[in-house]
Design an enzyme around this catalytic site. Structure first.
Site, PDB file in Angstrom:
ATOM      1  N   LYS A 291       4.534   9.930   1.271  1.00  0.00           N
ATOM      2  CA  LYS A 291       3.599   9.483   0.236  1.00  0.00           C
ATOM      3  C   LYS A 291       4.071   9.844  -1.168  1.00  0.00           C
ATOM      4  O   LYS A 291       3.810   9.118  -2.121  1.00  0.00           O
ATOM      5  CB  LYS A 291       2.201  10.058   0.486  1.00  0.00           C
ATOM      6  CG  LYS A 291       1.517   9.398   1.673  1.00  0.00           C
ATOM      7  CD  LYS A 291       0.029   9.575   1.656  1.00  0.00           C
ATOM      8  CE  LYS A 291      -0.587   8.722   2.761  1.00  0.00           C
ATOM      9  NZ  LYS A 291      -2.014   8.865   2.872  1.00  0.00           N
TER      10      LYS A 291
ATOM     11  N   LYS B 134      -2.984   1.087   4.423  1.00  0.00           N
ATOM     12  CA  LYS B 134      -3.805   0.505   3.351  1.00  0.00           C
ATOM     13  C   LYS B 134      -2.996   0.349   2.069  1.00  0.00           C
ATOM     14  O   LYS B 134      -3.234  -0.540   1.279  1.00  0.00           O
ATOM     15  CB  LYS B 134      -4.958   1.441   2.983  1.00  0.00           C
ATOM     16  CG  LYS B 134      -5.901   1.761   4.082  1.00  0.00           C
ATOM     17  CD  LYS B 134      -6.973   2.681   3.505  1.00  0.00           C
ATOM     18  CE  LYS B 134      -7.636   3.463   4.596  1.00  0.00           C
ATOM     19  NZ  LYS B 134      -7.277   4.886   4.602  1.00  0.00           N
TER      20      LYS B 134
ATOM     21  N   LYS C 291       4.490   2.083   9.485  1.00  0.00           N
ATOM     22  CA  LYS C 291       3.137   1.976  10.043  1.00  0.00           C
ATOM     23  C   LYS C 291       2.276   1.054   9.181  1.00  0.00           C
ATOM     24  O   LYS C 291       2.502   0.920   7.968  1.00  0.00           O
ATOM     25  CB  LYS C 291       2.478   3.343  10.222  1.00  0.00           C
ATOM     26  CG  LYS C 291       1.958   3.998   8.980  1.00  0.00           C
ATOM     27  CD  LYS C 291       0.994   5.139   9.332  1.00  0.00           C
ATOM     28  CE  LYS C 291       0.326   5.629   8.045  1.00  0.00           C
ATOM     29  NZ  LYS C 291      -0.902   6.334   8.211  1.00  0.00           N
TER      30      LYS C 291
HETATM   31  N1  AQP Z   1      -1.029   2.304  11.454  1.00  0.00           N
HETATM   32  C1  AQP Z   1      -1.826   3.146  12.090  1.00  0.00           C
HETATM   33  N2  AQP Z   1      -1.820   3.195  13.442  1.00  0.00           N
HETATM   34  C2  AQP Z   1      -2.643   4.036  14.105  1.00  0.00           C
HETATM   35  N3  AQP Z   1      -3.519   4.857  13.485  1.00  0.00           N
HETATM   36  C3  AQP Z   1      -3.575   4.827  12.145  1.00  0.00           C
HETATM   37  N4  AQP Z   1      -4.309   5.502  11.248  1.00  0.00           N
HETATM   38  C4  AQP Z   1      -3.977   5.104  10.001  1.00  0.00           C
HETATM   39  N5  AQP Z   1      -3.010   4.168  10.057  1.00  0.00           N
HETATM   40  C5  AQP Z   1      -2.735   3.981  11.368  1.00  0.00           C
HETATM   41  C6  AQP Z   1      -5.319   6.480  11.619  1.00  0.00           C
HETATM   42  O1  AQP Z   1      -6.530   6.139  10.960  1.00  0.00           O
HETATM   43  C7  AQP Z   1      -7.248   7.335  10.684  1.00  0.00           C
HETATM   44  C8  AQP Z   1      -7.727   7.292   9.274  1.00  0.00           C
HETATM   45  O2  AQP Z   1      -6.619   7.279   8.405  1.00  0.00           O
HETATM   46  P1  AQP Z   1      -6.823   7.569   6.879  1.00  0.00           P
HETATM   47  O3  AQP Z   1      -7.451   6.411   6.244  1.00  0.00           O
HETATM   48  O4  AQP Z   1      -7.567   8.825   6.707  1.00  0.00           O
HETATM   49  O5  AQP Z   1      -5.419   7.836   6.281  1.00  0.00           O
HETATM   50  P2  AQP Z   1      -3.992   7.319   6.550  1.00  0.00           P
HETATM   51  O6  AQP Z   1      -3.495   7.777   7.874  1.00  0.00           O
HETATM   52  O7  AQP Z   1      -3.202   7.757   5.382  1.00  0.00           O
HETATM   53  O8  AQP Z   1      -4.192   5.735   6.596  1.00  0.00           O
HETATM   54  P3  AQP Z   1      -3.380   4.666   5.821  1.00  0.00           P
HETATM   55  O9  AQP Z   1      -3.887   3.334   6.163  1.00  0.00           O
HETATM   56  O10 AQP Z   1      -1.920   4.886   5.985  1.00  0.00           O
HETATM   57  O11 AQP Z   1      -3.819   4.921   4.334  1.00  0.00           O
HETATM   58  P4  AQP Z   1      -2.950   5.105   3.060  1.00  0.00           P
HETATM   59  O12 AQP Z   1      -2.091   3.892   2.960  1.00  0.00           O
HETATM   60  O13 AQP Z   1      -3.987   5.190   1.965  1.00  0.00           O
HETATM   61  O14 AQP Z   1      -2.188   6.342   3.263  1.00  0.00           O
HETATM   62  C9  AQP Z   1      -6.320   8.515  10.967  1.00  0.00           C
HETATM   63  O15 AQP Z   1      -6.693   9.111  12.190  1.00  0.00           O
HETATM   64  C10 AQP Z   1      -4.971   7.879  11.092  1.00  0.00           C
HETATM   65  O16 AQP Z   1      -4.161   8.563  12.006  1.00  0.00           O
END
Ligand code: AQP
Length: 333
Positions: free
Chosen positions: A114, A201, A198
């Protein structure tokens, strides 16, 4: 055996299929298992580790709550709240940041991903995010944390912090080291544009993900454009090696249908991707369109969503405040 469950989702907009299949779907199943105590949190304190627009953040908090409800979480069965309403999360996080070691945080791969190339410009909050996550979980003595595969390392850190706190203060079992609950299959949903990244968002390309609010047409279009490879779909799972895009689409289809990948390969082995894509779009529309409709309906009633979060925060506060009080006593405050 009954489990104490805690998990959270960041209100950073565009909740997507990865969040749903990797985490929220599991939240609902755990809620519906007999005797489990479940707490699900909109982790807004985590969201501000990256700059957020205040108006958008407020909307996103409600939208995440609406997504919880539309996915099947029930405020009469689970505690649903947003983190910033419970001050113990910040207080507990400070205490635990004095337990966690720099060397441990330096190993966290999510920070490296990140923060990107210019680590010096990343917020301190982004760096210590796993400490706040440890506080979130351990304030409730959670025994199990349903998360996507990407959070496994943070859970290991949380267990190290629990052990060090308990050893340093000679309080055996005071902080409970939690177990991650990671789905055995399809725990990491990948980008539709690049099977090695992965689904996320924050990916600049909206075509890389299926958002839970996408319309039918958008879903069809995104799946049509999803990256594949020139070979037909194999009959056996071993032949998916080094074919991450194929594996991802077949995994999403299997997860939506609650079936294992071998069953899916029996259905599509030897066929070309256009057939898989048509069927996958149908499955996605079946699952996501009713959810999108419900999310939009709930968003028209912000007062209702705020009330759910506030009621949940009162219940969460009773538990978390008490744990922080005990922590302070142990520390000597
Ligand atoms: N691609 C993914 N596959 C499986 N699980 C996922 N999670 C996120 N992306 C995937 C799971 O969703 C839960 C909530 O995630 P989060 O929103 O708290 O944060 P994150 O993991 O940082 O999600 P993003 O989409 O990748 O957000 P950004 O882009 O803002 O960093 C968690 O349990 C995560 O494992």
């Amino acid at each position: 055996m009954a489990k104490k469950i805690f998990s959270g989702v960041q209100p950073t907009g565009n909740l997507h299929l990865g969040n749903y299949l990797g985490a929220i779907k599991n939240f609902v199943e755990l809620q519906n298992e007999k005797d489990n105590n479940c707490i699900y949190c909109v982790v807004d304190l985590h969201a501000i580790t990256l700059k957020q627009d205040p108006k958008e953040l407020k909307n996103n908090i409600r939208e995440t709550a609406a997504t919880f409800l539309a996915s099947g979480l029930n405020p009469n069965k689970s505690i649903l709240f947003n983190q910033s309403l419970v001050p113990a999360h910040s207080e507990g996080s400070w205490i635990l940041s004095c337990i966690g070691r720099m060397g441990w945080l330096n190993r966290m791969t999510q920070f490296k991903e990140k923060a990107g190339k210019d680590k010096e410009k990343a917020s301190v909050g982004l760096y210590i995010y796993p400490i706040l996550m440890a506080a979130d979980i351990m304030l409730y003595d959670a025994t199990h944390v349903p998360v996507g595969d990407d959070q496994k390392q943070h859970l290991e850190l949380c267990r190290d912090i629990a052990q060090k706190f308990n050893n340093d203060y000679n309080v055996e079992d005071f902080l409970v080291p939690p177990e991650p609950l990671i789905q055995k299959q399809f725990s990491r949903i990948m980008s539709l544009k690049d099977g090695s990244k992965k689904m996320s968002k924050s990916d600049v390309s909206d075509l890389s993900r299926i958002n839970l609010k996408d319309s039918k047409d958008l879903i069809i279009n995104k799946i049509k454009k999803a990256k594949t490879d020139p070979h037909p779909i194999p009959n056996i799972v071993e032949e998916l090696e080094n074919r991450p895009e194929a594996e991802n689409l077949l995994g999403i289809y299997s997860s939506l249908k609650n079936q294992n990948i071998n069953t899916t390969l029996k259905e599509f082995g030897g066929k070309n991707f256009s057939e898989l894509k048509t069927n996958l779009s149908e499955q996605l529309i079946d699952k996501i369109s009713p959810m999108a409709k419900e999310i939009n309906k709930l968003l028209n009633d912000p007062a209702y969503l705020d009330k759910i979060l506030l009621d949940g925060a009162e219940k969460a506060n009773d538990i978390a405040e008490n744990k922080v009080k005990e922590m302070k006593k142990i520390i000597g405050f």
